[in-house]
Design a protein around this motif. Structure first.
Motif, PDB file in Angstrom:
ATOM      1  N   ALA A  92     -24.634 -19.310  33.026  1.00 39.20           N
ATOM      2  CA  ALA A  92     -25.769 -20.077  32.232  1.00 39.20           C
ATOM      3  C   ALA A  92     -26.694 -19.293  31.470  1.00 39.20           C
TER       4      ALA A  92
ATOM      5  N   TRP B  21     -35.566 -19.937  38.994  1.00 40.82           N
ATOM      6  CA  TRP B  21     -35.169 -19.966  40.385  1.00 40.82           C
ATOM      7  C   TRP B  21     -36.129 -19.230  41.001  1.00 40.82           C
TER       8      TRP B  21
ATOM      9  N   ILE C 133     -36.714 -16.069  31.586  1.00 32.51           N
ATOM     10  CA  ILE C 133     -36.671 -16.127  33.005  1.00 32.51           C
ATOM     11  C   ILE C 133     -38.334 -15.430  33.546  1.00 32.51           C
TER      12      ILE C 133
ATOM     13  N   GLN D 289     -29.392 -20.452  28.664  1.00 31.93           N
ATOM     14  CA  GLN D 289     -30.486 -21.477  28.794  1.00 31.93           C
ATOM     15  C   GLN D 289     -31.278 -21.129  29.927  1.00 31.93           C
TER      16      GLN D 289
ATOM     17  N   ASN E 239     -39.213 -16.158  37.415  1.00 29.96           N
ATOM     18  CA  ASN E 239     -38.625 -15.212  38.467  1.00 29.96           C
ATOM     19  C   ASN E 239     -38.854 -14.084  38.497  1.00 29.96           C
TER      20      ASN E 239
ATOM     21  N   GLY F  41     -28.276 -25.225  40.147  1.00 27.05           N
ATOM     22  CA  GLY F  41     -27.526 -24.357  39.183  1.00 27.05           C
ATOM     23  C   GLY F  41     -26.222 -24.926  39.088  1.00 27.05           C
TER      24      GLY F  41
ATOM     25  N   GLU G 154     -30.814 -14.377  37.230  1.00 26.26           N
ATOM     26  CA  GLU G 154     -30.331 -15.267  36.663  1.00 26.26           C
ATOM     27  C   GLU G 154     -28.795 -15.300  36.784  1.00 26.26           C
ATOM     28  N   ASP G 155     -28.086 -16.265  36.443  1.00 26.63           N
ATOM     29  CA  ASP G 155     -26.624 -15.764  36.391  1.00 26.63           C
ATOM     30  C   ASP G 155     -25.976 -15.961  35.244  1.00 26.63           C
TER      31      ASP G 155
ATOM     32  N   GLN H  81     -33.351 -20.301  33.066  1.00 25.50           N
ATOM     33  CA  GLN H  81     -32.965 -20.509  34.716  1.00 25.50           C
ATOM     34  C   GLN H  81     -34.130 -20.446  35.449  1.00 25.50           C
TER      35      GLN H  81
ATOM     36  N   MET I  12     -27.743 -28.250  33.263  1.00 24.25           N
ATOM     37  CA  MET I  12     -26.867 -27.350  32.855  1.00 24.25           C
ATOM     38  C   MET I  12     -25.749 -27.734  31.748  1.00 24.25           C
TER      39      MET I  12
END
Length: 656
Positions: free
Chosen positions: A100, A107, A136, A103, A139, A368, A96-97, A105, A385
């Motif tokens: 953001a 990926w 997440i 919320q 992921n 994203g 995840e980044d 994510q 986003m």
């Protein structure tokens, strides 16, 4: 040994020498201790940007080299990994980044590509950088699958005709974001409110062809003339000489330069900047024309738009990452995720809704705020986003678009909600509700972002009103209702978030929203003083956010230990999320699969927090928690109890 974020840009030879000296000191200290462990290099980059594999030449072959993917993971595995031989190399994708972080994510497709790249490059370690867990979860599941069995990550054949970013990216530069400014002469403020400054060049991958290249600028820092003057060339052609944007357009006003009929013959469009005074900068790049490459369907109309220094907005990609060289293998940034989600949704929610739920998750996967991503029939949309980085991670974005225009981006929430009556089994339903509430929470955040954008526009109109009566009419009739609506939306958003929260990381999201967006950034009350001044009276109490929980009672166990050492007490905390204390809260346990359950009361700690301590036992055991709320509603953990219990394995010293 960790390379600093500043190493994303060129660093001085002295800084490199200092880093190498510190690494050498660490290695010497470890040897003096008898080498009980070793260090590895890691961090934001493998090495200096002008020589990413220099550490491979400096350090002995026993030292692993690792690095997180660049640009918060929007770029693929660093190409230098496939140049290193004879030493361990560890790839570290972003799960995840942090922009953001408030919320969901999703990926999976991106992580699948990262695993394939790591396998191709010969990496023998695959890790992941993250802050949260539950929100997440897909992921993690994909990363775990890659770690246990790499065979599925042999990349399949081409899935489409898109090409990857190649050796594209920016050379140098930093990002400026002035989202609070209104830009004159455009309806694309989010493109012109950000820029990349102090850069040398952009290299942009496009099919061979002939293009019109439009460069977009807005001076958003210095208001006076003469502070930034620079030249620009596009593929060697003069685009601007001694450009001074304030002199051309004024402060915070849109300005553009178009260079027509630019020929591209090597797959790369190059834009060079040369500063005369101060630093060069750019806000946006638009490339439009006709391809000439047979592999790209000769004569096809091509368009690519880049928000320099900013995030994805409309049909503009987010900014490109730093330029580091060619990719490991051409292909799309993400690999397909549909097969994964079909199985994952069946495991999570049951077979009744798996296929339709998987279609929703697949449609939201990847993309994203900083990812340049083209959506085709296989990826018709990605996760909205409504969050961004504003003075720190995870702030609610201010969206100037009205909610009536934005609402359709969240249609997936309605489709997810329609599936709920078909979910069977208490465990499946609990997991389904958690994800449904994550999505409901995201949708309300999107409405909050639009409502605040509308309130900002109203406040600008109030400030511009020539007559006090007109300002008061707008404040009382429109701004005050919008402000009250923001408070009600905030309550709804947190109610959905609390219904989805179950881990310490997710509780951190609540703290971020309350302390960062609502606190430091004054997301709700920024305009309160102005509205009060125009109205000539204090704002009513109803603009305040209610302090009482408005959702259904919940039982939350944030930390669930599955292993204990022999002789270790078992401590457990549980949160009863309700507005009143429960009538009954007990912990029931027994040796795994044996005998009757024994009961211990949960001790109240503070607010809704309760705890229990089970004195050390020498055998594996299982447990459940039962709560009766003040209103007599039953709550259990795990959700499928008493049919399923939570188990704990007790390890002896010989097991370690």
């Amino acid at each position: 040994a960790w390379s600093h974020e500043s190493w994303l840009w060129p660093v001085s030879p002295e800084a490199i020498e200092r880093a190498v000296a510190e690494f050498a000191m660490a290695e010497e200290s470890i040897r003096e201790l008898g080498s009980p462990f070793q260090f590895a290099t890691s961090g934001w980059v493998m090495g200096p940007v002008n020589d990413p594999v220099s550490f491979d030449r400096i350090f002995g072959p026993q030292i692993p080299i690792a690095s997180i993917n660049l640009w918060l993971g929007s770029m693929r595995l660093q190409p230098g990994f496939d140049e290193i031989e004879g030493r361990p190399t560890w790839a570290i994708p972003w799960l995840e980044d942090d922009a953001a972080m408030i919320q969901p994510q999703l990926w999976v497709g991106r992580l699948r590509r990262d695993a394939a790249d790591a396998l191709q490059a010969g990496c023998d370690g695959l890790m992941g950088i993250h802050w949260r867990t539950s929100s997440i979860a897909p992921n993690f599941a994909k990363l775990a699958e890659a770690a246990w069995n790499q065979q599925p990550f042999e990349e399949p054949g081409p899935t489409d005709q898109k090409t990857d970013a190649g050796d594209e990216g920016h050379e140098g530069g930093q990002v400026a974001n002035y989202h609070h400014l209104t830009i004159e002469g455009t309806d694309m403020d989010p493109v012109f409110q950000t820029c990349r400054f102090g850069l040398d060049a952009y290299h942009i991958s496009v099919p061979n062809g002939v293009y019109d290249v439009t460069l977009k600028f807005s001076k958003i820092h210095y208001e006076e003339e003469g502070r930034r003057v620079f030249d620009i060339e596009v593929n060697g052609r003069e685009a601007a000489v001694a450009l001074e944007v304030v002199a051309e357009a004024g402060f915070a006003a849109a300005h553009k330069i178009t260079v027509e009929d630019v020929s591209v013959t090597d797959g790369t469009l190059r834009i060079d900047f040369a500063a005369r005074v101060g630093e060069a900068f750019i806000a946006g790049i638009v490339i439009e024309g006709v391809t000439a490459d047979v592999q790209q369907l000769e004569g096809e109309v091509f368009s690519r738009k880049i928000n320099a220094g900013g995030e994805r907005w409309g049909n503009f990609e987010g900014d490109l990452g730093p330029r580091f060289g060619a990719p490991l293998r051409p292909g799309p940034r993400d690999l397909p995720a549909d097969e994964f989600y079909r199985q994952w949704c069946e495991d999570m929610f049951g077979p009744e809704v798996a296929e339709r739920a998987a279609a929703i998750f697949t449609s939201l996967d990847s993309g994203g705020p900083l990812v340049a991503h083209t959506f085709d029939d296989a990826h018709p949309r990605s996760m909205p986003m409504p969050s961004t980085w504003t003075d720190g991670p995870g702030a609610v974005r201010i969206d100037p678009r009205p909610w009536s225009e934005v609402r359709s981006e969240y249609d997936f929430v309605d489709r997810m909600r329609e599936l709920r009556p078909e979910v069977s089994g208490s465990g499946c339903l609990a997991r389904f509700d958690r994800w449904l509430n994550h999505f409901e929470y995201l949708k309300v955040m999107g409405e909050i972002a639009s409502t605040r954008g509308g309130l900002d526009a109203l406040m600008a109109a109030i400030e511009a009103a020539e007559e006090p009566e007109e300002a008061e009419r707008l404040a009382r009739g429109e701004a005050l209702p919008a402000r009250e609506h923001l408070a009600r939306l905030w309550e709804r958003m947190l109610t959905h978030l609390l219904a989805a929260t179950e881990t310490p990381g997710e509780f951190g999201v609540i703290a971020n929203l309350e302390q960062h967006s609502r606190g430091t950034l004054s997301f709700l009350d920024l305009h309160d003083a102005t509205i009060e001044r125009v109205l000539g009276e204090p704002l009513p109490d109803r603009v305040a956010v209610a302090m009482e929980y408005a959702g259904e009672p919940r039982l939350i166990v944030p930390t669930r230990r599955g292993l204990l050492m022999s002789g270790e007490d078992f401590h457990l905390r549980a949160i009863v999320l309700d507005n009143s204390s429960p009538q009954r809260a007990v912990f029931l346990w027994r040796p795994l699969g044996q005998g009757t359950f024994r009961e211990l009361p949960l001790r109240w700690v503070a607010r809704g927090v309760h705890e229990v301590t089970l004195p050390a036992v020498d055998e594996d055991f299982e447990y459940r928690i039962e709560v009766e709320t003040a209103d007599g509603a039953p709550l259990v953990f795990p959700p499928a109890a008493p049919e399923t219990h939570q188990s704990v394995v007790v390890l002896s010293d010989g097991d370690v």
